[in-house]
Design a protein around this motif. Structure first.
Motif, PDB file in Angstrom:
ATOM      1  N   GLY A 133      49.999  52.918  38.397  1.00 30.41           N
ATOM      2  CA  GLY A 133      48.928  52.016  38.812  1.00 30.41           C
ATOM      3  C   GLY A 133      47.782  52.727  39.487  1.00 30.41           C
ATOM      4  N   GLY A 155      44.527  43.094  52.451  1.00 31.95           N
ATOM      5  CA  GLY A 155      45.491  43.589  51.451  1.00 31.95           C
ATOM      6  C   GLY A 155      45.128  44.991  50.976  1.00 31.95           C
ATOM      7  N   SER A 168      48.212  53.929  29.736  1.00 29.14           N
ATOM      8  CA  SER A 168      49.574  54.410  29.946  1.00 29.14           C
ATOM      9  C   SER A 168      50.328  53.360  30.771  1.00 29.14           C
ATOM     10  CB  SER A 168      49.528  55.758  30.682  1.00 29.14           C
ATOM     11  OG  SER A 168      50.823  56.250  30.864  1.00 29.14           O
ATOM     12  N   TYR A 201      36.097  42.961  51.366  1.00 32.18           N
ATOM     13  CA  TYR A 201      35.750  43.382  52.727  1.00 32.18           C
ATOM     14  C   TYR A 201      36.620  44.572  53.052  1.00 32.18           C
ATOM     15  CZ  TYR A 201      33.937  38.655  53.262  1.00 32.18           C
ATOM     16  OH  TYR A 201      33.238  37.495  53.100  1.00 32.18           O
ATOM     17  N   GLY A 214      45.061  51.304  41.155  1.00 33.38           N
ATOM     18  CA  GLY A 214      44.280  50.388  41.983  1.00 33.38           C
ATOM     19  C   GLY A 214      43.987  51.068  43.320  1.00 33.38           C
ATOM     20  N   ARG A 251      33.900  45.585  44.427  1.00 28.54           N
ATOM     21  CA  ARG A 251      35.202  46.264  44.277  1.00 28.54           C
ATOM     22  C   ARG A 251      35.144  47.502  43.395  1.00 28.54           C
ATOM     23  NH1 ARG A 251      40.541  43.488  44.733  1.00 28.54           N
ATOM     24  NH2 ARG A 251      40.109  41.989  46.362  1.00 28.54           N
TER      25      ARG A 251
HETATM   26  C1  FAD Z   1      41.087  36.337  46.329  1.00 27.19           C
HETATM   27  C2  FAD Z   1      41.436  37.645  46.942  1.00 27.19           C
HETATM   28  C3  FAD Z   1      40.573  38.239  47.849  1.00 27.19           C
HETATM   29  C4  FAD Z   1      40.917  39.450  48.468  1.00 27.19           C
HETATM   30  N1  FAD Z   1      40.064  39.991  49.365  1.00 27.19           N
HETATM   31  C5  FAD Z   1      40.387  41.146  49.993  1.00 27.19           C
HETATM   32  C6  FAD Z   1      39.498  41.734  50.943  1.00 27.19           C
HETATM   33  O1  FAD Z   1      38.396  41.218  51.201  1.00 27.19           O
HETATM   34  N2  FAD Z   1      39.877  42.896  51.557  1.00 27.19           N
HETATM   35  C7  FAD Z   1      41.076  43.507  51.251  1.00 27.19           C
HETATM   36  O2  FAD Z   1      41.364  44.576  51.816  1.00 27.19           O
HETATM   37  N3  FAD Z   1      41.928  42.969  50.356  1.00 27.19           N
HETATM   38  C8  FAD Z   1      41.608  41.816  49.710  1.00 27.19           C
HETATM   39  N4  FAD Z   1      42.468  41.286  48.783  1.00 27.19           N
HETATM   40  C9  FAD Z   1      43.739  41.969  48.508  1.00 27.19           C
HETATM   41  C10 FAD Z   1      43.531  43.171  47.582  1.00 27.19           C
HETATM   42  O3  FAD Z   1      42.823  42.785  46.424  1.00 27.19           O
HETATM   43  C11 FAD Z   1      44.881  43.735  47.187  1.00 27.19           C
HETATM   44  O4  FAD Z   1      45.693  43.873  48.307  1.00 27.19           O
HETATM   45  C12 FAD Z   1      44.701  45.104  46.520  1.00 27.19           C
HETATM   46  O5  FAD Z   1      44.005  44.952  45.312  1.00 27.19           O
HETATM   47  C13 FAD Z   1      46.049  45.740  46.259  1.00 27.19           C
HETATM   48  O6  FAD Z   1      45.848  46.965  45.637  1.00 27.19           O
HETATM   49  P1  FAD Z   1      46.996  47.588  44.715  1.00 27.19           P
HETATM   50  O7  FAD Z   1      46.468  48.885  44.251  1.00 27.19           O
HETATM   51  O8  FAD Z   1      48.296  47.517  45.413  1.00 27.19           O
HETATM   52  O9  FAD Z   1      47.142  46.575  43.489  1.00 27.19           O
HETATM   53  P2  FAD Z   1      46.141  46.240  42.324  1.00 27.19           P
HETATM   54  O10 FAD Z   1      44.740  46.185  42.846  1.00 27.19           O
HETATM   55  O11 FAD Z   1      46.696  45.022  41.659  1.00 27.19           O
HETATM   56  O12 FAD Z   1      46.238  47.483  41.345  1.00 27.19           O
HETATM   57  C14 FAD Z   1      47.375  47.706  40.545  1.00 27.19           C
HETATM   58  C15 FAD Z   1      46.970  48.617  39.383  1.00 27.19           C
HETATM   59  O13 FAD Z   1      48.131  48.907  38.625  1.00 27.19           O
HETATM   60  C16 FAD Z   1      47.875  48.701  37.251  1.00 27.19           C
HETATM   61  N5  FAD Z   1      49.154  48.334  36.632  1.00 27.19           N
HETATM   62  C17 FAD Z   1      49.838  47.198  36.788  1.00 27.19           C
HETATM   63  N6  FAD Z   1      50.965  47.212  36.082  1.00 27.19           N
HETATM   64  C18 FAD Z   1      51.006  48.415  35.467  1.00 27.19           C
HETATM   65  C19 FAD Z   1      51.938  49.045  34.616  1.00 27.19           C
HETATM   66  N7  FAD Z   1      53.067  48.424  34.232  1.00 27.19           N
HETATM   67  N8  FAD Z   1      51.666  50.290  34.168  1.00 27.19           N
HETATM   68  C20 FAD Z   1      50.525  50.936  34.556  1.00 27.19           C
HETATM   69  N9  FAD Z   1      49.601  50.382  35.350  1.00 27.19           N
HETATM   70  C21 FAD Z   1      49.848  49.141  35.822  1.00 27.19           C
HETATM   71  C22 FAD Z   1      46.836  47.586  37.232  1.00 27.19           C
HETATM   72  O14 FAD Z   1      46.113  47.581  36.001  1.00 27.19           O
HETATM   73  C23 FAD Z   1      45.979  47.959  38.429  1.00 27.19           C
HETATM   74  O15 FAD Z   1      44.976  48.880  38.089  1.00 27.19           O
HETATM   75  C24 FAD Z   1      42.147  40.073  48.146  1.00 27.19           C
HETATM   76  C25 FAD Z   1      43.015  39.489  47.218  1.00 27.19           C
HETATM   77  C26 FAD Z   1      42.666  38.294  46.611  1.00 27.19           C
HETATM   78  C27 FAD Z   1      43.624  37.686  45.613  1.00 27.19           C
END
Ligand code: FAD
Length: 399
Positions: free
Chosen positions: A37, A314, A148, A73, A39, A126
């Protein structure tokens, strides 16, 4: 597809006081991490590990680095992490300082105003943050493999890809979001709850009169259980989040039902007319794990601790836990001991953030008068303000 090259590293640094054999042995035993991932969590972990001498490969199922959602944010804690990762300048370029947050009730009367003083918070597009983290990861030598898809992992350090490849590593990082395949393959989940509310997010172009303002005021307008959040997030764009109950079919519909939203918020007619573009709806979720790791696998970001966005943390917690993971692995060479210390030290602030975020969602389902009264009291209570700002003011490990 290979994207980004590994740098050639000198076995020891100039000026290092440690004996040559020590530096040489450490350089020769360079550890390797495979990350699921790309993200906020995955890219932050990739930067932090690569900057500490790991060889790192990230697997992203999408065809490029891209993020869902519109604006975000990022508070002092997350900004400190971006600085430590070398991604800060690019991430905040053109983003306004989100200095004030106003809450307005169903009659458009202001019920509370919070001004951020002494600490930073930016509202940012973002994709700008993801691009900045991606660029920093590549500079540190991270290999990013797009298209991938990860199918799972084993606790003894094997990442399993959907195309059948099995990749061995000293560390697997599961950063594959709420539906994490890696986490589920290891049976770490104890709680996954879809909360009663969710949000539709979009970016709209700024009007000429909205440009050139100094910083950003977020305005949170309520009408029944629905909310419109207005936040300028770049020189040219405004981030709009519409929140609602998940069983409210008209409010969750995308493209946004402009007629209905204008009926619910007659005073925002001109703003809602601008919300006809591409939008995305997501329900809010809460995720808790038994442990944040199993064997050679560490779980970070939403995969480990998704939370509702009521205090916008988050992404901040995801990046803090990604950086601190690398710091603990650098401090303690024994993997199991490092992962234990990481979770013991870092989990309490994330648990706190989850509790506060969930509690701040409760008023959504309350009658408007009770909600307005509570929000107004909460805005004045020093204790409540301390609870909601504790994460933002937390100094992340490694910063
Ligand atoms: C409405 C809303 C508003 C928000 N506002 C804020 C805010 O203002 N400030 C803040 O800090 N947080 C905010 N958040 C929370 C924040 O968006 C998440 O906590 C953050 O995106 C988490 O990051 P992550 O990398 O864990 O997951 P994700 O951002 O979901 O990234 C996961 C990545 O993994 C990839 N992936 C998934 N499955 C696979 C797989 N099987 N194989 C390969 N790749 C894969 C995806 O394509 C993605 O690129 C908000 C959330 C929501 C729903």
């Amino acid at each position: 597809m290979r994207d980004g090259a590994r740098p050639i590293r000198a076995p020891f640094r100039f000026g290092d006081k440690r004996p040559h054999w020590w530096c040489y042995k450490r350089a020769m035993s360079k550890r390797h991490a495979e990350i699921a991932g790309a993200g906020f969590a995955g890219l932050a972990a990739a930067c932090a590990l690569a900057q500490r001498g790991w060889s790192v490969r990230v697997h992203e199922r999408a065809d490029r680095l891209r993020t869902t959602g519109a604006g975000i944010y990022i508070y002092e804690n997350g900004l400190r992490v971006l600085e430590a990762l070398g991604a800060y300048d690019e991430a905040v370029k053109g983003a306004p300082f989100a200095h004030t947050r106003e809450v307005r009730d169903d009659q458009n009367r202001t019920v509370s105003v919070h001004r951020w003083g002494g600490s930073r918070v930016y509202s940012i597009v973002r994709q700008t943050v993801i691009n900045a983290l991606g660029a920093s990861a590549r500079r540190a030598g991270v290999e990013i493999e797009v298209n991938s898809t990860v199918a799972g992992a084993t606790a003894d350090g094997e990442l399993i890809l959907a195309d059948g490849r099995r990749l061995k590593a000293d560390l697997i990082v599961a950063a594959d979001g709420t539906n994490s395949k890696v986490r589920d393959a290891l049976g770490l989940l104890t709680k996954r709850k879809v909360l009663p509310d969710g949000a539709t997010r979009l970016l709209i172009d700024k009007l000429p009169e909205e440009r050139g303002q100094d910083g950003a005021t977020t305005v949170e307008y309520w009408s029944g259980s629905r909310r419109v959040l207005y936040t300028p997030c770049s020189e040219t764009e405004v981030y709009i989040a519409l929140t609602m109950l998940n069983n409210d079919d008209v409010a969750t519909a995308t493209p946004v039902r402009l007629d209905a939203w204008k009926r619910w918020f007659p005073h925002l007619e001109a703003l809602i007319d601008r919300c006809g573009g591409e939008a995305r709806y997501d329900p809010f979720e809460l995720i808790k794990l038994k442990r944040w790791s199993a064997g050679k696998v560490a779980v970070i970001g939403d995969a480990a601790h998704a939370l509702p966005p009521n205090i916008g943390q988050g992404g901040g917690c995801s990046m803090m836990n990604a950086l601190s993971l690398a710091v603990h692995l650098d401090r303690e060479r024994d993997l199991a001991a490092a992962l234990d210390a990481w979770e013991r030290n870092e989990r309490p602030i994330t648990d706190h953030t989850q509790r506060v975020s969930v509690a701040l969602g409760w008023p959504t389902t309350w009658p408007p008068a009770l909600r307005a009264f509570t929000l107004s009291l909460a805005g004045k209570s020093k204790w409540v303000v301390r609870q909601r700002t504790k994460t933002a003011l937390h100094r992340p490990t490694g910063t």
